[in-house]
Design a protein around this motif. Structure first.
Motif, PDB file in Angstrom:
ATOM      1  N   SER A 137       0.840  -1.197   0.000  1.00  0.00           N
ATOM      2  CA  SER A 137       0.000   0.000   0.000  1.00  0.00           C
ATOM      3  C   SER A 137       0.874   1.245   0.000  1.00  0.00           C
ATOM      4  O   SER A 137       2.081   1.188   0.259  1.00  0.00           O
ATOM      5  CB  SER A 137      -0.929   0.005   1.214  1.00  0.00           C
ATOM      6  OG  SER A 137      -0.171   0.110   2.417  1.00  0.00           O
ATOM      7  N   THR A 138       0.263   2.374  -0.288  1.00  0.00           N
ATOM      8  CA  THR A 138       1.001   3.634  -0.341  1.00  0.00           C
ATOM      9  C   THR A 138       0.395   4.663   0.586  1.00  0.00           C
ATOM     10  O   THR A 138      -0.816   4.679   0.834  1.00  0.00           O
ATOM     11  CB  THR A 138       1.011   4.206  -1.771  1.00  0.00           C
ATOM     12  OG1 THR A 138      -0.341   4.405  -2.226  1.00  0.00           O
ATOM     13  CG2 THR A 138       1.734   3.282  -2.726  1.00  0.00           C
ATOM     14  N   ASN A 140      -0.038   8.709   0.781  1.00  0.00           N
ATOM     15  CA  ASN A 140      -0.059   9.679  -0.297  1.00  0.00           C
ATOM     16  C   ASN A 140      -0.319  11.102   0.180  1.00  0.00           C
ATOM     17  O   ASN A 140      -1.227  11.346   0.972  1.00  0.00           O
ATOM     18  CB  ASN A 140      -1.157   9.301  -1.304  1.00  0.00           C
ATOM     19  CG  ASN A 140      -1.036   7.876  -1.793  1.00  0.00           C
ATOM     20  OD1 ASN A 140      -0.354   7.599  -2.762  1.00  0.00           O
ATOM     21  ND2 ASN A 140      -1.709   6.945  -1.115  1.00  0.00           N
ATOM     22  N   ASN A 146      -3.512   6.650   3.376  1.00  0.00           N
ATOM     23  CA  ASN A 146      -3.151   5.309   2.940  1.00  0.00           C
ATOM     24  C   ASN A 146      -4.150   4.744   1.926  1.00  0.00           C
ATOM     25  O   ASN A 146      -5.349   5.015   1.988  1.00  0.00           O
ATOM     26  CB  ASN A 146      -3.054   4.371   4.146  1.00  0.00           C
ATOM     27  CG  ASN A 146      -2.430   3.039   3.793  1.00  0.00           C
ATOM     28  OD1 ASN A 146      -3.108   2.089   3.454  1.00  0.00           O
ATOM     29  ND2 ASN A 146      -1.097   2.977   3.854  1.00  0.00           N
ATOM     30  N   SER A 147      -3.612   3.923   1.022  1.00  0.00           N
ATOM     31  CA  SER A 147      -4.420   3.350  -0.063  1.00  0.00           C
ATOM     32  C   SER A 147      -5.171   2.087   0.353  1.00  0.00           C
ATOM     33  O   SER A 147      -5.971   1.564  -0.430  1.00  0.00           O
ATOM     34  CB  SER A 147      -3.520   3.026  -1.260  1.00  0.00           C
ATOM     35  OG  SER A 147      -2.565   2.018  -0.910  1.00  0.00           O
ATOM     36  N   ARG A 148      -4.935   1.572   1.546  1.00  0.00           N
ATOM     37  CA  ARG A 148      -5.623   0.340   1.954  1.00  0.00           C
ATOM     38  C   ARG A 148      -7.134   0.529   2.032  1.00  0.00           C
ATOM     39  O   ARG A 148      -7.889  -0.422   1.834  1.00  0.00           O
ATOM     40  CB  ARG A 148      -5.090  -0.152   3.296  1.00  0.00           C
ATOM     41  CG  ARG A 148      -3.795  -0.916   3.225  1.00  0.00           C
ATOM     42  CD  ARG A 148      -3.449  -1.562   4.551  1.00  0.00           C
ATOM     43  NE  ARG A 148      -3.201  -0.589   5.592  1.00  0.00           N
ATOM     44  CZ  ARG A 148      -2.009  -0.076   5.877  1.00  0.00           C
ATOM     45  NH1 ARG A 148      -0.949  -0.458   5.191  1.00  0.00           N
ATOM     46  NH2 ARG A 148      -1.872   0.809   6.847  1.00  0.00           N
ATOM     47  N   CYS A 151      -8.211   5.445  -0.826  1.00  0.00           N
ATOM     48  CA  CYS A 151      -8.076   5.830  -2.235  1.00  0.00           C
ATOM     49  C   CYS A 151      -7.687   4.603  -3.054  1.00  0.00           C
ATOM     50  O   CYS A 151      -7.355   3.559  -2.493  1.00  0.00           O
ATOM     51  CB  CYS A 151      -7.040   6.952  -2.404  1.00  0.00           C
ATOM     52  SG  CYS A 151      -5.357   6.499  -1.874  1.00  0.00           S
ATOM     53  N   SER A 152      -7.730   4.748  -4.367  1.00  0.00           N
ATOM     54  CA  SER A 152      -7.505   3.606  -5.256  1.00  0.00           C
ATOM     55  C   SER A 152      -6.176   3.699  -5.983  1.00  0.00           C
ATOM     56  O   SER A 152      -5.846   4.713  -6.599  1.00  0.00           O
ATOM     57  CB  SER A 152      -8.630   3.524  -6.289  1.00  0.00           C
ATOM     58  OG  SER A 152      -8.349   2.531  -7.258  1.00  0.00           O
ATOM     59  N   ASN A 153      -5.417   2.585  -5.906  1.00  0.00           N
ATOM     60  CA  ASN A 153      -4.224   2.405  -6.724  1.00  0.00           C
ATOM     61  C   ASN A 153      -4.489   1.365  -7.806  1.00  0.00           C
ATOM     62  O   ASN A 153      -3.565   0.706  -8.281  1.00  0.00           O
ATOM     63  CB  ASN A 153      -3.042   1.945  -5.860  1.00  0.00           C
ATOM     64  CG  ASN A 153      -2.304   3.114  -5.238  1.00  0.00           C
ATOM     65  OD1 ASN A 153      -2.338   4.223  -5.754  1.00  0.00           O
ATOM     66  ND2 ASN A 153      -1.642   2.860  -4.119  1.00  0.00           N
ATOM     67  N   ASN A 160     -12.460   2.133  -1.416  1.00  0.00           N
ATOM     68  CA  ASN A 160     -12.052   3.454  -1.880  1.00  0.00           C
ATOM     69  C   ASN A 160     -13.042   4.457  -1.309  1.00  0.00           C
ATOM     70  O   ASN A 160     -13.890   5.012  -2.010  1.00  0.00           O
ATOM     71  CB  ASN A 160     -12.023   3.495  -3.411  1.00  0.00           C
ATOM     72  CG  ASN A 160     -11.583   4.835  -3.971  1.00  0.00           C
ATOM     73  OD1 ASN A 160     -11.202   5.738  -3.230  1.00  0.00           O
ATOM     74  ND2 ASN A 160     -11.654   4.980  -5.284  1.00  0.00           N
ATOM     75  N   TYR A 165      -8.614   8.476  -7.014  1.00  0.00           N
ATOM     76  CA  TYR A 165      -7.338   7.803  -7.188  1.00  0.00           C
ATOM     77  C   TYR A 165      -6.324   8.369  -6.200  1.00  0.00           C
ATOM     78  O   TYR A 165      -6.362   9.556  -5.860  1.00  0.00           O
ATOM     79  CB  TYR A 165      -6.821   7.978  -8.616  1.00  0.00           C
ATOM     80  CG  TYR A 165      -7.659   7.293  -9.659  1.00  0.00           C
ATOM     81  CD1 TYR A 165      -7.717   5.896  -9.713  1.00  0.00           C
ATOM     82  CD2 TYR A 165      -8.393   8.027 -10.589  1.00  0.00           C
ATOM     83  CE1 TYR A 165      -8.485   5.262 -10.663  1.00  0.00           C
ATOM     84  CE2 TYR A 165      -9.165   7.390 -11.544  1.00  0.00           C
ATOM     85  CZ  TYR A 165      -9.217   6.012 -11.580  1.00  0.00           C
ATOM     86  OH  TYR A 165      -9.989   5.378 -12.514  1.00  0.00           O
ATOM     87  N   CYS A 166      -5.410   7.519  -5.765  1.00  0.00           N
ATOM     88  CA  CYS A 166      -4.388   7.984  -4.832  1.00  0.00           C
ATOM     89  C   CYS A 166      -3.516   9.074  -5.455  1.00  0.00           C
ATOM     90  O   CYS A 166      -3.016   9.951  -4.755  1.00  0.00           O
ATOM     91  CB  CYS A 166      -3.516   6.809  -4.383  1.00  0.00           C
ATOM     92  SG  CYS A 166      -4.417   5.569  -3.425  1.00  0.00           S
TER      93      CYS A 166
END
Length: 215
Positions: A137-138, A140, A146-148, A151-153, A160, A165-166
Motif C-alpha cells: 500500500s502507499t 499519499n 493510505n491506499s488500503r 483511495c484507489s491504486n 475506496n 485515485y491515490c
C-alpha cells in the motif's frame, strides 16, 4: 520462326526484391544507426580536421533516418507526459492559509494548528510525498493518506472510501486531499487516525504552528 527464336539470346528479367513489412522497429533503428556509421566513414574517414568534421556533420544530416527521428520524438513526448519530479513544498504559513480557506479551522473540533502540525509530522509539508508500506500500500500526499482503504491504486477488491485515485492526493492544490482528510476525520478516531498526530500534536500547545500567519 522457331529456328529464329532458338538463335536469339536469352533475356532474363530480375524482379527487384520487395522489402518485408514485418521488420521490427529495433531492427530498423539498428539499420539506421549502421547507415549513419557508414555515412561517417565515407564522408570523412579517420580525419580529425575541420573539413572532415564538417563533412561528417553534413553526412549525418543527409542520412538521418525516420526511425531515429521518431525515437527522439517519442522520448520528448514521454518527458512531457510524465509528472514533474519537483515536489510542492509548502511553507508553514502558506499551508495554514490554504487549509484555512478550505475550512479546516475548527472542523470537527480541531484547530488549524492541529492540521498544520499533522502535515509537518506526516510529510514535512510536501504535497507530493509518496511512501510505500511493506504490504504494497502507499501513503499519499501532504497528510500521507493510505491506499488500503481511502483511495484507489487500481488494486482490486480494496475499499475506496474517498472515491478518488491515490494520485489525486499528490496534487499541489490540495483540494482532493482536504476532501479525503475530512472524510477520515468523520470517523470515531478523528485526527487520532494519524499516529503522527497522536504522538506529536495531541494535547500540546500548538500555537507556534500558526503564530505570525495572516489569514
Amino acid at each position: 520462326m522457331v529456328s529464329a527464336l532458338r538463335g536469339a539470346p536469352l533475356i532474363r528479367v530480375h524482379s527487384s526484391p520487395v522489402s518485408s513489412p514485418s521488420v521490427s522497429g529495433p531492427r530498423r533503428l539498428v539499420s539506421c544507426l549502421s547507415s549513419q556509421s557508414s555515412a561517417l566513414s565515407q564522408s570523412g574517414g579517420g580525419s580529425t580536421s575541420a573539413a572532415g568534421i564538417e563533412a561528417r556533420s553534413r553526412a549525418l544530416r543527409r542520412r538521418w533516418c525516420p526511425a531515429g527521428i521518431m525515437l527522439l520524438a517519442l522520448v520528448c513526448l514521454l518527458s512531457c507526459l510524465l509528472p514533474s519530479s519537483e515536489a510542492k513544498l509548502y511553507g508553514r504559513c502558506e499551508l495554514a492559509r490554504v487549509l484555512h480557506d478550505f475550512g479546516l479551522d475548527g472542523y470537527r473540533g480541531y484547530s488549524l494548528a492541529d492540521w498544520v502540525c499533522l502535515a509537518y509530522f506526516t510529510s514535512g509539508f510536501n504535497a507530493a510525498a509518496l511512501d510505500y508500506e511493506a504490504d504494497g500500500s502507499t501513503n499519499n500526499g501532504i497528510f500521507q493518506i493510505n491506499s488500503r482503504r481511502w483511495c484507489s491504486n487500481l488494486t482490486p477488491n480494496v475499499p475506496n472510501v474517498c472515491r478518488m485515485y491515490c494520485s489525486d492526493l499528490l496534487n499541489p492544490n490540495l483540494k482532493d486531499t482536504v476532501i479525503c482528510a475530512m472524510k477520515i476525520t468523520q470517523e470515531p478516531q478523528g485526527l487520532g487516525y494519524w499516529e503522527a498526530w497522536r504522538h506529536h500534536c495531541q494535547g500540546k500547545d500548538l500555537t507556534e504552528w500558526v503564530d505570525g500567519c495572516d489569514f
